[in-house]
Design a protein around this motif. Structure first.
Motif, PDB file in Angstrom:
ATOM      1  N   GLY A  14     -33.562  -6.367  -9.986  1.00  0.00           N
ATOM      2  CA  GLY A  14     -34.716  -6.149 -10.841  1.00  0.00           C
ATOM      3  C   GLY A  14     -35.587  -5.007 -10.360  1.00  0.00           C
ATOM      4  O   GLY A  14     -35.621  -4.665  -9.170  1.00  0.00           O
ATOM      5  N   PRO A  38     -33.009  -3.215 -14.444  1.00  0.00           N
ATOM      6  CA  PRO A  38     -33.246  -4.464 -15.181  1.00  0.00           C
ATOM      7  C   PRO A  38     -34.674  -4.967 -15.013  1.00  0.00           C
ATOM      8  O   PRO A  38     -35.297  -4.787 -13.965  1.00  0.00           O
ATOM      9  CB  PRO A  38     -32.242  -5.439 -14.562  1.00  0.00           C
ATOM     10  CG  PRO A  38     -31.203  -4.586 -13.916  1.00  0.00           C
ATOM     11  CD  PRO A  38     -31.937  -3.369 -13.443  1.00  0.00           C
ATOM     12  N   ALA A  39     -35.162  -5.632 -16.042  1.00  0.00           N
ATOM     13  CA  ALA A  39     -36.518  -6.180 -16.007  1.00  0.00           C
ATOM     14  C   ALA A  39     -36.629  -7.334 -15.023  1.00  0.00           C
ATOM     15  O   ALA A  39     -37.700  -7.581 -14.461  1.00  0.00           O
ATOM     16  CB  ALA A  39     -36.935  -6.636 -17.398  1.00  0.00           C
ATOM     17  N   ASP A  40     -35.523  -8.048 -14.805  1.00  0.00           N
ATOM     18  CA  ASP A  40     -35.550  -9.201 -13.911  1.00  0.00           C
ATOM     19  C   ASP A  40     -34.236  -9.298 -13.150  1.00  0.00           C
ATOM     20  O   ASP A  40     -33.361  -8.436 -13.287  1.00  0.00           O
ATOM     21  CB  ASP A  40     -35.831 -10.493 -14.697  1.00  0.00           C
ATOM     22  CG  ASP A  40     -34.889 -10.660 -15.890  1.00  0.00           C
ATOM     23  OD1 ASP A  40     -33.823  -9.999 -15.915  1.00  0.00           O
ATOM     24  OD2 ASP A  40     -35.204 -11.442 -16.800  1.00  0.00           O
ATOM     25  N   GLN A  42     -30.698  -9.837 -12.071  1.00  0.00           N
ATOM     26  CA  GLN A  42     -29.414  -9.902 -12.769  1.00  0.00           C
ATOM     27  C   GLN A  42     -28.264  -9.977 -11.758  1.00  0.00           C
ATOM     28  O   GLN A  42     -27.184  -9.451 -11.998  1.00  0.00           O
ATOM     29  CB  GLN A  42     -29.245  -8.680 -13.666  1.00  0.00           C
ATOM     30  CG  GLN A  42     -30.239  -8.593 -14.803  1.00  0.00           C
ATOM     31  CD  GLN A  42     -29.945  -9.612 -15.886  1.00  0.00           C
ATOM     32  OE1 GLN A  42     -28.803  -9.846 -16.256  1.00  0.00           O
ATOM     33  NE2 GLN A  42     -30.996 -10.237 -16.400  1.00  0.00           N
ATOM     34  N   VAL A  53     -30.242  -3.909 -26.326  1.00  0.00           N
ATOM     35  CA  VAL A  53     -31.231  -4.247 -25.305  1.00  0.00           C
ATOM     36  C   VAL A  53     -32.575  -3.635 -25.667  1.00  0.00           C
ATOM     37  O   VAL A  53     -32.647  -2.587 -26.325  1.00  0.00           O
ATOM     38  CB  VAL A  53     -30.814  -3.747 -23.902  1.00  0.00           C
ATOM     39  CG1 VAL A  53     -29.578  -4.474 -23.400  1.00  0.00           C
ATOM     40  CG2 VAL A  53     -30.593  -2.242 -23.897  1.00  0.00           C
ATOM     41  N   ASP A  54     -33.638  -4.287 -25.232  1.00  0.00           N
ATOM     42  CA  ASP A  54     -34.977  -3.726 -25.358  1.00  0.00           C
ATOM     43  C   ASP A  54     -35.264  -2.872 -24.128  1.00  0.00           C
ATOM     44  O   ASP A  54     -34.934  -3.258 -22.998  1.00  0.00           O
ATOM     45  CB  ASP A  54     -36.022  -4.831 -25.470  1.00  0.00           C
ATOM     46  CG  ASP A  54     -35.922  -5.589 -26.786  1.00  0.00           C
ATOM     47  OD1 ASP A  54     -35.572  -4.959 -27.797  1.00  0.00           O
ATOM     48  OD2 ASP A  54     -36.175  -6.811 -26.786  1.00  0.00           O
ATOM     49  N   HIS A  65     -34.189  -4.673 -20.565  1.00  0.00           N
ATOM     50  CA  HIS A  65     -34.012  -6.118 -20.643  1.00  0.00           C
ATOM     51  C   HIS A  65     -32.530  -6.400 -20.862  1.00  0.00           C
ATOM     52  O   HIS A  65     -32.086  -6.769 -21.965  1.00  0.00           O
ATOM     53  CB  HIS A  65     -34.881  -6.700 -21.758  1.00  0.00           C
ATOM     54  CG  HIS A  65     -36.342  -6.574 -21.475  1.00  0.00           C
ATOM     55  ND1 HIS A  65     -37.075  -7.542 -20.812  1.00  0.00           N
ATOM     56  CD2 HIS A  65     -37.208  -5.552 -21.721  1.00  0.00           C
ATOM     57  CE1 HIS A  65     -38.331  -7.140 -20.684  1.00  0.00           C
ATOM     58  NE2 HIS A  65     -38.435  -5.940 -21.225  1.00  0.00           N
TER      59      HIS A  65
END
Length: 267
Positions: A14, A38-40, A42, A53-54, A65
């Motif tokens: 992330g 990545p936002a978080d 993974q 994906v956003d 995301h």
């Protein structure tokens, strides 16, 4: 290093992870770095891809995301298509052994880049056992990653001109965690991924659950490591930075047994 060198930096822990920021800061001092991360968390998603994906702007570049492989595709196709190299990391936790390569989101981001014919480096850090403290609660200081960031910066600087990527599609780099009493960078060793495999699955008859267990990590904690010299895991456990030069396409080899079956096949 040339100031014109441009990098796409991604990871699988992330965008807000300590290792990612440590590697970004190290590379940003010598190159034009765009984060596409990545936002978080993974971790261990392999080369999983999303249909869409956003994406949002971030102070370091972009946040996606989606998965690490998504980040590579989105970055190279839409956000920063003219970069010279993709670097993935720095992952908290080593990505060692042949069997891990397809599982790791960090490594998968580099593999995805290789299919775009863009040189790539995956960077991870081995976190050794630390008593009762869970491994994922350690390595929160950027200085812990300095062996990894030093090796990554060196390879980004030297590998392209040395012709490394004429022979390898990507490099899998694993570094030991730095300690307070170390002043010099860890030495660097060219390695091959270990073939040691100790996965087990045990069934619990009471609740029908099956527990999957990787016995290699127990061996590493206990110091019982049968990996031979020259392998990635042996190098890292003994305090050296492991660099494995790898190719992304699966190799194929014709042999008489299968050729004979194909010739005799009747549809």
């Amino acid at each position: 290093m040339s100031e014109s060198l441009s990098l796409l930096l991604t990871n699988d822990d992330g965008v807000d992870s300590t290792g990612f920021r440590a590697l970004y800061d190290a590379l940003d001092a010598v190159a034009d770095v765009t984060a596409v991360a990545p936002a978080d968390d993974q971790s261990a998603v392999g080369r999983q891809l999303s249909a869409d994906v956003d994406v949002a702007e971030h102070e370091l570049g972009y946040v996606v995301h989606g998965t690490p492989a998504d980040c590579t595709v989105v970055g190279l196709e839409a956000l920063c298509p003219d970069v010279d190299m993709v670097v993935a990391g720095c992952n908290k936790g080593a990505n060692l052994g042949a069997y891990v390569l397809g599982r790791s989101g960090t490594v998968s981001a580099a593999v995805e880049a290789a299919f775009f014919d863009v040189p790539a480096i995956a960077v991870s850090m081995y976190v050794p056992p630390s008593g009762d403290t869970p491994w994922n609660e350690t390595a929160e200081d950027p200085a812990d990653y300095r062996h990894a960031t030093a090796a990554a910066t060196y390879l980004v600087d030297r590998a392209p001109e040395a012709g490394v990527f004429e022979e390898a599609e990507y490099l899998n780099v694993n570094a030991p965690m730095a300690t307070d009493d170390e002043d010099e960078p860890a030495s660097l060793e060219v390695t091959t991924p270990s073939t040691l495999y100790e996965m087990t699955a045990k069934r619990n008859e009471e609740n029908e659950r099956i527990t999957l267990h990787d016995g290699v990590w127990e061996m590493m904690r206990g110091g019982d490591l049968p990996d031979p010299e020259g392998t990635d895991r042996r190098a890292v456990v003994e305090g050296r930075v492991s660099v494995s030069p790898l190719t992304a396409p699966h190799t194929t080899r014709h042999h008489d047994a299968l050729d004979s079956l194909a010739e005799s096949y009747q549809a």
